[in-house]
Scaffold this active site. Structure first.
Site, PDB file in Angstrom:
ATOM      1  N   ASN A 248       3.322  11.547  15.774  1.00 57.34           N
ATOM      2  CA  ASN A 248       3.690  10.679  14.658  1.00 57.34           C
ATOM      3  C   ASN A 248       5.202  10.737  14.541  1.00 57.34           C
ATOM      4  O   ASN A 248       5.773  11.826  14.511  1.00 57.34           O
ATOM      5  CB  ASN A 248       3.028  11.201  13.375  1.00 57.34           C
ATOM      6  N   GLY A 249       5.868   9.577  14.473  1.00 58.07           N
ATOM      7  CA  GLY A 249       7.325   9.551  14.335  1.00 58.07           C
ATOM      8  C   GLY A 249       7.951   8.702  15.422  1.00 58.07           C
ATOM      9  O   GLY A 249       7.265   7.899  16.068  1.00 58.07           O
TER      10      GLY A 249
ATOM     11  N   LYS B 259      -0.085   2.324   4.870  1.00 54.60           N
ATOM     12  CA  LYS B 259       0.078   2.750   3.477  1.00 54.60           C
ATOM     13  C   LYS B 259       1.337   3.590   3.302  1.00 54.60           C
ATOM     14  O   LYS B 259       2.053   3.452   2.315  1.00 54.60           O
ATOM     15  CB  LYS B 259      -1.165   3.553   3.057  1.00 54.60           C
TER      16      LYS B 259
ATOM     17  N   HIS C 125      21.306 -21.791  -8.337  1.00 56.28           N
ATOM     18  CA  HIS C 125      22.406 -21.502  -7.411  1.00 56.28           C
ATOM     19  C   HIS C 125      21.974 -21.622  -5.951  1.00 56.28           C
ATOM     20  O   HIS C 125      22.638 -21.089  -5.069  1.00 56.28           O
ATOM     21  CB  HIS C 125      22.988 -20.112  -7.703  1.00 56.28           C
TER      22      HIS C 125
ATOM     23  N   CYS D  42       1.943   7.372  11.941  1.00 58.00           N
ATOM     24  CA  CYS D  42       0.592   7.481  12.453  1.00 58.00           C
ATOM     25  C   CYS D  42      -0.048   8.687  11.791  1.00 58.00           C
ATOM     26  O   CYS D  42       0.623   9.460  11.122  1.00 58.00           O
ATOM     27  CB  CYS D  42       0.610   7.701  13.958  1.00 58.00           C
TER      28      CYS D  42
ATOM     29  N   GLU E 257       7.972  -8.025  -7.459  1.00 54.58           N
ATOM     30  CA  GLU E 257       6.725  -7.303  -7.173  1.00 54.58           C
ATOM     31  C   GLU E 257       5.570  -8.297  -6.943  1.00 54.58           C
ATOM     32  O   GLU E 257       4.757  -8.120  -6.027  1.00 54.58           O
ATOM     33  CB  GLU E 257       6.416  -6.354  -8.340  1.00 54.58           C
TER      34      GLU E 257
ATOM     35  N   TRP F  64       0.175   3.427  14.095  1.00 52.82           N
ATOM     36  CA  TRP F  64       0.919   2.270  13.593  1.00 52.82           C
ATOM     37  C   TRP F  64       2.043   2.074  14.601  1.00 52.82           C
ATOM     38  O   TRP F  64       2.937   2.911  14.720  1.00 52.82           O
ATOM     39  CB  TRP F  64       1.465   2.551  12.201  1.00 52.82           C
TER      40      TRP F  64
ATOM     41  N   LYS G  23       3.415  -8.507  -3.488  1.00 50.54           N
ATOM     42  CA  LYS G  23       1.953  -8.361  -3.458  1.00 50.54           C
ATOM     43  C   LYS G  23       1.332  -9.540  -2.710  1.00 50.54           C
ATOM     44  O   LYS G  23       0.458  -9.356  -1.871  1.00 50.54           O
ATOM     45  CB  LYS G  23       1.352  -8.309  -4.873  1.00 50.54           C
TER      46      LYS G  23
ATOM     47  N   GLU H 107       2.147  -9.486   1.168  1.00 52.15           N
ATOM     48  CA  GLU H 107       1.577  -8.463   2.045  1.00 52.15           C
ATOM     49  C   GLU H 107       0.084  -8.610   2.240  1.00 52.15           C
ATOM     50  O   GLU H 107      -0.427  -8.256   3.297  1.00 52.15           O
ATOM     51  CB  GLU H 107       1.973  -7.038   1.634  1.00 52.15           C
TER      52      GLU H 107
ATOM     53  N   ARG I  42      -2.268   5.769   7.172  1.00 55.84           N
ATOM     54  CA  ARG I  42      -0.999   5.944   7.878  1.00 55.84           C
ATOM     55  C   ARG I  42      -0.828   4.951   9.026  1.00 55.84           C
ATOM     56  O   ARG I  42       0.225   4.911   9.663  1.00 55.84           O
ATOM     57  CB  ARG I  42      -0.903   7.357   8.435  1.00 55.84           C
TER      58      ARG I  42
HETATM   59  O1  M6R Z   1       4.718   5.665  -0.814  1.00 57.28           O
HETATM   60  P1  M6R Z   1       5.919   4.879  -1.300  1.00 57.28           P
HETATM   61  O2  M6R Z   1       5.806   4.516  -2.721  1.00 57.28           O
HETATM   62  O3  M6R Z   1       7.207   5.589  -1.006  1.00 57.28           O
HETATM   63  O4  M6R Z   1       5.897   3.563  -0.450  1.00 57.28           O
HETATM   64  C1  M6R Z   1       6.914   2.614  -0.587  1.00 57.28           C
HETATM   65  C2  M6R Z   1       6.517   1.286   0.025  1.00 57.28           C
HETATM   66  O5  M6R Z   1       6.218   1.454   1.386  1.00 57.28           O
HETATM   67  C3  M6R Z   1       5.300   0.694  -0.694  1.00 57.28           C
HETATM   68  O6  M6R Z   1       5.521   0.533  -2.057  1.00 57.28           O
HETATM   69  C4  M6R Z   1       4.951  -0.676  -0.076  1.00 57.28           C
HETATM   70  O7  M6R Z   1       5.965  -1.594  -0.338  1.00 57.28           O
HETATM   71  C5  M6R Z   1       3.594  -1.148  -0.613  1.00 57.28           C
HETATM   72  N1  M6R Z   1       2.762  -1.589   0.471  1.00 57.28           N
HETATM   73  C6  M6R Z   1       3.716  -2.245  -1.603  1.00 57.28           C
HETATM   74  O8  M6R Z   1       2.487  -2.677  -2.084  1.00 57.28           O
END
Ligand code: M6R
Length: 607
Positions: free
Chosen positions: A98-99, A602, A502, A2, A479, A74, A483, A486, A27
């Site tokens: 936060n935590g 994020k 497989h 958060c 990747e 969050w 993308k 998410e 956050r």
């Molecule tokens: O800030 P970071 O690069 O450590 O974050 C890692 C992941 O949380 C981050 O890459 C996440 O998977 C993204 N939303 C992907 O687009």
């Protein structure tokens, strides 16, 4: 995880608190709240959902007060409802957190047994009850906080206010970031320097176990043994200007299009093109003794690490272990003394990665960090700091940070290869030349934006999508799938192309788009064979390749995306663009919240 902020101001603080929350929305954004003290009593507004809901509430029902705390959430414990939104008030204390308080159940049972009742399902309210209980026992606010902090297990950053004390904020941190901002007759607490940027650039970073008492006149910091300590005050250099989307519809789109520029600006620190040499920003760091590299990261940053594994092993012939951070510590990895552990992170605050970093430090590893936020915890804890100069990345889906990570990792691989005597001056010059070509190749890839937008409907209606690649294109398949998942909420999987037969090939039918990432090169023919196996079972192929690859294998695909011819070293950077654009346009076609997709944040600062 958060975002938290607290202000001891000279005039009403609610507008500044909400502006600070906007900077912390990365956050978490599932609910928000603010509390001030007016005439000695707490006044609070909270709202479910995005920060705009809280702003609307405050517009109808403004909140005065020269001291306040605020929070963007969050959810971890308890659904994202208004009751669970922070700040929580219990008796004479209100706080934001936060935590995760890992022993919250045990503490809650203890408090419940005394007849205390709870207004939320959060772990945070338990902390408020513990402090309130100490206050009820006659302790001062400071003595109450001192009594409670040792009882909390897990990770926390806390900001607290006390009824009747309108010149006192108390903060504490353990395992979650908290900074103190120093103003003129005002003082602040925040999750990061960015939140406080419009008010002050003077920042003191609290260390693990620190707690702090602020008034408008002074700041007293204590360590976990309650001894007074001084923490260095630095000038953050973070811009006070609100980052905007320019003429783009979303931050993600803007960030995708920034890639040629930010990759060039990142590479500037690592390449000496005239000399044909790569250079570390810390030249005295000696890589010659490195025998093994342990890479740890999460999400997209982990996929950058997977690509780097190919480069480190191919160019430097140094073996690489790689793990997602949340698994790393718990498999009891064998780490040789003096080894190099490399952490990759956009935010530099991801809790799993940070915990792994500290584990490696305790195990005697040298710590290298590829990170985008230069003031982050990871940046501050690195022996070898390898910055990505991507600028602030706001969209939750990581794009430009990823390609900048790849650029740094490629340059680092070349440095390692040179230090290990595995690369001739000629080969190094060649690598420098190809890396310097990356920005132009990224521009050429971006030129396919409209075409990709037109093909988005081919994917937008699908329930499942597969991405296939081999070698360094396998992480690119992972990747691409991440993308798409998410931001469009379509189920997607990335597979090593050769692994399809497989098992996963059973998923193929004519409703499944299969995105094949196959630039020309030594692995092309093999990937195309796997692609034919998919096509033979009705899979609808989208082929991403260069002109030669499309000419050889594009027939029968429902769509092709032509990338510029480029050297294999920079292919992962260039091929990131079409997978990002495809995910972006599919999400836009589906009408999802591209920059703040559901359930995500994020920066993930809880384990
Ligand atoms: O800030 P970071 O690069 O450590 O974050 C890692 C992941 O949380 C981050 O890459 C996440 O998977 C993204 N939303 C992907 O687009």
């Amino acid at each position: 995880m958060c975002g938290i902020i607290g202000i001891l101001g000279k005039s009403d603080v609610t507008d500044q608190l909400v502006a600070g929350l906007r900077r912390l929305e990365y956050r978490g954004y599932d609910s928000a709240g603010v509390c001030t003290i007016v005439d000695g009593a707490f006044q609070r507004r909270r709202a479910e959902g995005k920060l705009d809901n809280l702003a609307k509430k405050l517009a109808l029902d403004p909140l005065p007060g020269r001291i306040g705390i605020a929070h963007t959430r969050w959810a971890t414990h308890g659904a994202p409802t208004e009751d669970n939104a922070h700040p929580h008030i219990v008796g004479d204390v209100t706080l934001v957190h936060n935590g995760i308080i890992e022993n919250f159940k045990e503490l809650r049972d203890e408090l419940s047994a005394e007849g205390r009742t709870f207004a939320s399902q959060t772990d945070t309210e338990v902390v408020a009850h513990l402090v309130a209980r100490e206050l009820e026992r006659g302790k001062s606010p400071i003595e109450s906080v001192k009594a409670v902090l040792p009882r909390l297990h897990g990770a926390f950053a806390l900001a607290m206010m006390f009824k009747g004390h309108d010149n006192m904020l108390v903060g504490a941190r353990l395992g979650a970031p908290l900074v103190v901002g120093i103003g003129e007759g005002e003082n602040y607490l925040g999750s990061d320097a960015l939140a406080l940027a419009p008010m002050t650039q003077k920042i003191a970073y609290l260390e693990e176990g620190d707690w702090v008492v602020l008034s408008r006149e002074k700041i007293d910091i204590f360590d976990r043994e309650n001894a007074p300590v001084t923490r260095e005050v630095t000038l953050s250099g973070v811009s006070g200007a609100m980052i905007d989307k320019g003429n783009h519809r979303h931050f993600m789109q803007k960030e995708i299009f920034e890639q040629p520029v930010v990759v060039a600006q990142t590479l500037q620190a690592y390449l000496k093109p005239l000399e044909g040499k790569v250079a570390l920003p810390i030249p005295e760091f000696d890589l010659a003794e490195v025998k093994r590299v342990t890479i740890v990261a999460c999400g997209t940053s982990y996929y950058a690490g997977l690509v780097a594994k190919y480069w480190f092993e191919k160019f430097a012939r140094v073996p690489v272990d790689i793990d997602v951070a949340s698994e790393f510590r718990y498999r009891e990895p064998v780490l040789e003394a003096g080894g190099l552990a490399l952490f990759i992170s956009q935010s530099g605050e991801t809790a799993d990665t940070l915990a792994a970093l500290r584990h490696c430090r305790a195990e005697g590893q040298k710590i290298a960090v590829v990170v985008n936020v230069p003031t982050s915890s990871m940046a501050r804890e690195a022996d070898l700091l390898l910055p990505t100069n991507a600028g602030p990345e706001i969209g939750v889906a990581s794009t430009k940070a990823f390609t900048c990570q790849l650029a740094v990792l490629a340059a680092f691989a070349a440095n390692l290869a040179r230090a290990k005597g595995k690369m001739t001056a000629e080969e190094e010059r060649d690598i420098v030349q190809h890396l310097a070509e990356a920005p132009a190749a990224l521009n050429a890839a971006l030129a396919h934006d409209e075409e990709i937008e037109k093909m988005a409907p081919l994917v937008a209606g699908a329930r499942d999508v597969l991405y296939l690649g081999r070698g360094p294109d396998y992480p690119m398949a992972l990747e691409g799938a991440l993308k798409l998942k998410e931001i469009s909420y379509i189920h997607a999987e990335g597979y090593a192309a050769g692994e399809m037969k497989h098992g996963p090939i059973a998923l193929i039918d004519d409703s499944v788009p299969v995105i094949v990432i196959a630039p020309s090169g030594p692995l092309f023919e093999k990937t195309v064979s796997n692609m034919q196996e998919v096509a033979a079972r009705g899979g609808r192929i989208v082929l991403i390749s260069d002109a030669a690859g499309i000419a050889k294998a594009g027939d029968g695909a429902i769509a092709t995306i032509e990338m510029p011819d480029c050297h294999p070293l920079i292919q992962p950077l260039v091929y990131a663009v079409p997978v990002q654009l495809l995910a972006y346009h599919v999400a836009v076609a589906k009408g999802t919240d591209v920059d703040q997709p559901r359930n995500l944040a994020k920066s993930v600062t809880v384990e």
